[in-house]
Design a protein around this motif. Structure first.
Motif, PDB file in Angstrom:
ATOM      1  N   LYS A 183      16.523 101.840  56.590  1.00 21.36           N
ATOM      2  CA  LYS A 183      15.386 100.978  56.938  1.00 21.36           C
ATOM      3  C   LYS A 183      14.993 101.150  58.410  1.00 21.36           C
ATOM      4  CE  LYS A 183      16.117  97.550  53.338  1.00 21.36           C
ATOM      5  NZ  LYS A 183      16.227  96.130  52.994  1.00 21.36           N
ATOM      6  N   ASN A 184      15.076 102.410  58.887  1.00 24.50           N
ATOM      7  CA  ASN A 184      14.747 102.733  60.290  1.00 24.50           C
ATOM      8  C   ASN A 184      15.528 101.869  61.280  1.00 24.50           C
ATOM      9  OD1 ASN A 184      12.959 104.868  59.858  1.00 24.50           O
ATOM     10  ND2 ASN A 184      11.271 103.463  59.478  1.00 24.50           N
TER      11      ASN A 184
ATOM     12  N   LYS B 254      14.226  98.418  62.635  1.00 26.41           N
ATOM     13  CA  LYS B 254      13.513  98.453  63.919  1.00 26.41           C
ATOM     14  C   LYS B 254      12.611  97.240  64.160  1.00 26.41           C
ATOM     15  CE  LYS B 254      10.341 101.374  66.528  1.00 26.41           C
ATOM     16  NZ  LYS B 254       9.601 102.624  66.546  1.00 26.41           N
ATOM     17  N   ASP B 255      11.899  96.808  63.118  1.00 26.40           N
ATOM     18  CA  ASP B 255      10.937  95.719  63.299  1.00 26.40           C
ATOM     19  C   ASP B 255      11.583  94.367  63.582  1.00 26.40           C
ATOM     20  OD1 ASP B 255       8.932  97.560  62.907  1.00 26.40           O
ATOM     21  OD2 ASP B 255       8.704  97.107  60.773  1.00 26.40           O
ATOM     22  N   ILE B 256      12.850  94.214  63.199  1.00 25.92           N
ATOM     23  CA  ILE B 256      13.511  92.914  63.396  1.00 25.92           C
ATOM     24  C   ILE B 256      14.802  93.034  64.206  1.00 25.92           C
ATOM     25  CG2 ILE B 256      12.498  91.765  61.386  1.00 25.92           C
ATOM     26  CD1 ILE B 256      15.032  92.501  59.813  1.00 25.92           C
ATOM     27  N   ASN B 257      15.093  94.222  64.710  1.00 27.70           N
ATOM     28  CA  ASN B 257      16.321  94.467  65.466  1.00 27.70           C
ATOM     29  C   ASN B 257      15.975  94.559  66.951  1.00 27.70           C
ATOM     30  OD1 ASN B 257      18.795  95.292  66.439  1.00 27.70           O
ATOM     31  ND2 ASN B 257      18.902  97.173  65.232  1.00 27.70           N
ATOM     32  N   SER B 258      16.480  93.642  67.744  1.00 27.24           N
ATOM     33  CA  SER B 258      16.134  93.640  69.177  1.00 27.24           C
ATOM     34  C   SER B 258      16.916  94.682  69.975  1.00 27.24           C
ATOM     35  CB  SER B 258      16.351  92.251  69.777  1.00 27.24           C
ATOM     36  OG  SER B 258      17.712  91.904  69.709  1.00 27.24           O
TER      37      SER B 258
ATOM     38  N   THR C 167      17.852  98.172  71.415  1.00 20.85           N
ATOM     39  CA  THR C 167      17.061  99.379  71.690  1.00 20.85           C
ATOM     40  C   THR C 167      17.891 100.664  71.717  1.00 20.85           C
ATOM     41  OG1 THR C 167      17.332  99.066  74.072  1.00 20.85           O
ATOM     42  CG2 THR C 167      15.378  98.066  73.038  1.00 20.85           C
TER      43      THR C 167
ATOM     44  N   ASN D 156      15.470 107.530  64.544  1.00 21.93           N
ATOM     45  CA  ASN D 156      15.361 106.406  63.610  1.00 21.93           C
ATOM     46  C   ASN D 156      16.690 105.682  63.443  1.00 21.93           C
ATOM     47  OD1 ASN D 156      12.609 106.703  63.007  1.00 21.93           O
ATOM     48  ND2 ASN D 156      13.071 108.358  61.582  1.00 21.93           N
TER      49      ASN D 156
ATOM     50  N   ARG E  19      19.395 103.459  64.780  1.00 25.55           N
ATOM     51  CA  ARG E  19      19.495 102.433  65.813  1.00 25.55           C
ATOM     52  C   ARG E  19      20.814 101.694  65.644  1.00 25.55           C
ATOM     53  NH1 ARG E  19      15.233  99.775  68.700  1.00 25.55           N
ATOM     54  NH2 ARG E  19      13.937 101.424  67.851  1.00 25.55           N
TER      55      ARG E  19
END
Length: 198
Positions: free
Chosen positions: A80-81, A84-88, A90, A98, A100
Motif C-alpha cells: 500500500k505504498n 504513504k497517505d496516512i503514515n507521517s 518520511t 515506495n 516506507r
C-alpha cells in the motif's frame, strides 16, 4: 542518637533525568538520524558504531542476517505504498522509494522480535513448542484489527516487498534504545504502526 532519614524528591529526580535524557538525544541520536536521511538502502552495512544492516526479507531464513542482540530496528514495506497517505514517517528506502518505514522498535533480541512482527503465526507456534524461552512478544504489527503480518503465508501482504534495518546497540539497556526510538520519531516522524505512547 538516631541518624535522620534523608528525604528525596522524586519529582526533582524525574526533572533531572528528563534533562539528561534530552541532552543525550541531542548529542548522539539526532546527529545519527539526521545523517541517515536518504541513506537507507538495501545491503547498507555501516561498520562504524553503531553497526547498521539493511536487508530485504522474503523468508524467515533471511532474518538470520540480523544479529539476535540488543538493537533498534525499522520495518519498511511498499505494501500500500508504505501507507504513504496516512503514515507521517518520511523514512524511505533508496532502492525502492515506495517502501516506507511503517514500524520502529527496540529489543534485547532484535532478530526474535522481528520474527514476531513479520512471521507472527510461525513465531507463536515456535514459542509454544520451545523449552526455556524467555520471550513472549504479544504486541506486534497489526495492519488492521485482525491482520498480523505473516510473510510465510501467501497473501496480498506477501506480494509486497519487505525490508528491515537493524542498528546494533550491544551493551545498551532499554532506556538507551527507547531514546533512539524517540529521536527517530523526532527526525522522521512516528511510523504508522508504532503505537507506543511516548
Amino acid at each position: 542518637m538516631k541518624n535522620e532519614i534523608v528525604s528525596i524528591s522524586v519529582e526533582q529526580i524525574k526533572k533531572e533525568t528528563d534533562v539528561m535524557h534530552e541532552k543525550i538525544k541531542n548529542k548522539h541520536f539526532f546527529p545519527l538520524f539526521n545523517s541517515l536521511k536518504g541513506q537507507y538502502s538495501i545491503d547498507l552495512a555501516k561498520s562504524s558504531k553503531p553497526t547498521i544492516i539493511v536487508k530485504q526479507i522474503h523468508t524467515i531464513v533471511d532474518l538470520n542476517k540480523i544479529p539476535n542482540q540488543p538493537g533498534f530496528y525499522l520495518i519498511f514495506t511498499d505494501y500500500k505504498n508504505g501507507f504513504k497517505d496516512i503514515n507521517s514517517c518520511t523514512a524511505i528506502l533508496n532502492n525502492n522509494p515506495n517502501a516506507r518505514v511503517i514500524y520502529r522498535g527496540e529489543s534485547y533480541n532484535a532478530r526474535t522480535r522481528l520474527e514476531s512482527h513479520l512471521f507472527n503465526d510461525t513465531y507463536h507456534r515456535n514459542l509454544k513448542s520451545a523449552v526455556n524461552r524467555n520471550d513472549n512478544y504479544k504486541v506486534c504489527i497489526k495492519l488492521s484489527e485482525n491482520e498480523n503480518v505473516n510473510l510465510d503465508s501467501p497473501s496480498r501482504v506477501t506480494e509486497a516487498s519487505w525490508y528491515v534495518a537493524y542498528h546494533g546497540m550491544r551493551k545498551s539497556n532499554r532506556t538507551i534504545r527507547e531514546m533512539a526510538e524517540e529521536a527517530f520519531d523526532d527526525v522522521f516522524g512516528k511510523p504508522i504502526f508504532s503505537r507506543d505512547k511516548k
